[in-house]
Write an enzyme that holds these catalytic residues in place. Structure first.
Site, short mmCIF file in Angstrom:
data_model
loop_
_atom_site.label_atom_id
_atom_site.label_comp_id
_atom_site.label_asym_id
_atom_site.label_seq_id
_atom_site.Cartn_x
_atom_site.Cartn_y
_atom_site.Cartn_z
N ASP A 69 1.48 -9.74 8.71
CA ASP A 69 2.72 -10.49 8.80
C ASP A 69 3.02 -10.87 10.25
O ASP A 69 3.15 -10.01 11.13
CB ASP A 69 3.87 -9.65 8.23
N HIS A 100 3.39 12.48 7.42
CA HIS A 100 2.61 13.44 8.21
C HIS A 100 3.56 14.52 8.70
O HIS A 100 4.79 14.44 8.52
CB HIS A 100 1.88 12.77 9.37
N SER A 111 5.99 5.64 10.79
CA SER A 111 5.33 6.54 9.84
C SER A 111 6.25 6.84 8.67
O SER A 111 7.43 7.17 8.87
CB SER A 111 4.94 7.85 10.54
#
Length: 437
Positions: free
Chosen positions: A370, A243, A385
């Site tokens: 997980d 992003h 990110s």
């Protein structure tokens, strides 16, 4: 007569209902049938076509696709697209095998391989010009209040590129140019969105310090922590974040003038909770030996060129990428760093795939499963990110955003959108979109 008329009306109604249902069914199948498809050389793809539709190979001058029909039953036809060499071809969808109603364009390309990321990185970005993040009143030496920026028509979010005829380097440079000009009218070249504007503004001499001012707060740089997504060895290009880097005050995308990506160690992890996203806090290190330069800041990640080859301790050799039609719901893994500078693989589940014609950061919905990662971070946190998503041994995407109401879930971006932004031309592998290197 009334009975016959009633029977005819009922018959017409039944036919109308049947035809409507038939039309809706056919229309739905047409919509779901793709219009474009990219296949890797030597890797087949299956498509299901339901009666009354039929798929046929148009004339293939390159003989790049061998189409094989597998008749499962009278209502369902499975076709295999088998690439035999590079090239393009068209597959036609026909109604009852006669009337062409849709065309699928198929392109066969060589396999694209990259080194997956997962490393924590520090990002240092210098903007093009300076970004206006605030407007303020100034008390002039005459005791009156002035707001020269507002009066001239400047807005928060505008970027000042030039003052007079001189390109702006940074905030300090702006101050020097204004004071060297004195009380004369100044012309600013600014960027507002995609538009370039020339604005005249009259500096005011401040009663506080006797300096000339425009009543502007500006920013010229930013820094932060994120995750590397991939390294493309053939071009030495890399991509990260998934992003854009935006200004903290205005939320606007920052245009890159220069910048670098450096190594980062995870110092601490603040767990994500419902309504409050967590955060990775990192420490930059080996800043005298940066990973590479920063060239682009886009809505779909940041990109640049590495100074040296980037290695991954879990993947010593490049792996193939997967296109969006190969992404499926179910198990996958992400590579990320939540302990010092150690890249680890963690299990996730892809819960929804949003097939897209145009780039969008919300290509898929993922959920962390997980237990190790859930215990450490609570799920997806800021700084994660760009973490690469791997499914069936292929790099298929990157983590982009966390769900604020549920930190175990978030969005992922298809890797093909990032490679396009990076400059790797997937239609003619081995060349960059902006020319050979």
């Amino acid at each position: 007569m009334d009975k016959d008329r009633t029977k005819r009306l009922i018959s017409l109604f039944v036919v109308a209902v049947f035809m409507t249902a038939f039309y809706v069914f056919v229309l739905n199948e047409i919509i779901q049938f793709p219009t474009e498809l990219r296949l890797f050389e030597g890797e087949s793809q299956s498509l299901n076509v339901k009666f009354p539709l039929k798929a046929e190979n148009k004339q293939d001058t390159n003989n790049s696709i061998r189409l094989i029909n597998h008749e499962k039953n009278k209502d369902n036809q499975s076709i295999s697209l088998n690439p035999v060499k590079l090239g393009k071809t068209d597959i036609q969808l026909k109604l009852l095998g006669v009337l062409p109603i849709k065309t699928l364009s198929v392109e066969v390309i060589p396999k694209v391989k990259v080194i997956p990321g997962g490393q924590s990185i520090g990002v240092k970005l210098n903007t093009k010009g300076v970004l206006i993040v605030g407007l303020e009143e100034i008390e002039g030496i005459d005791g009156k209040k002035y707001n020269p920026g507002y009066t001239a028509g400047l807005n928060i979010g505008d970027s000042i590129l030039e003052i007079g005829s001189e390109k702006v380097r940074d905030a300090e440079h702006v101050t020097n140019l204004i004071n060297n000009n004195g009380n004369k009218m100044l012309q600013l070249r600014i960027k507002r969105g995609e538009k370039l504007l020339d604005i005249n503004i009259h500096p005011v001499k401040s009663a506080d310090d006797g300096e000339f001012r425009l009543g502007l707060w500006v920013r010229d740089k930013t820094a932060g922590v994120g995750t590397l997504t991939f390294y493309h060895p053939d071009s030495q290009k890399f991509g990260a974040l998934g992003h854009a880097i935006t200004d903290i005050d205005t939320g606007l995308l920052l245009a890159v003038n220069s910048g670098e990506v450096v190594k980062s160690k995870v110092a601490s992890v603040q767990q994500g909770k419902k309504g409050k996203p967590g955060e990775i806090k990192g420490i930059f290190y080996e800043t005298t030996k940066p990973i590479g330069n920063l060239e682009k800041n886009t809505h779909y990640g940041i990109y640049g060129k590495a100074y040296e080859d980037i290695e991954n301790p879990l993947y010593h050799q490049p792996i193939e990428i997967g296109f969006q039609h190969q992404v499926k719901e179910g198990k996958a893994t992400i590579l990320t760093t939540v302990d010092s500078n150690e890249v680890q693989a963690y299990e996730i589940s892809i819960e929804k795939v949003n097939h897209q014609k145009n780039p969008n950061v919300k290509s898929m919905i993922i959920r962390v499963t997980d237990k190790r990662l859930l215990e450490k971070s609570g799920g997806i946190v800021q700084g994660m990110s760009g973490s690469p998503i791997i499914q069936d041994g292929k790099l298929i995407g990157a983590v982009t955003h966390v769900f604020v109401h549920d930190p175990t879930k978030g969005y992922g971006l298809f890797i093909e959108w990032m490679l396009n932004e990076c400059g790797v031309d997937l239609t003619s592998y081995g060349q960059l979109a902006n020319g050979n290197e």
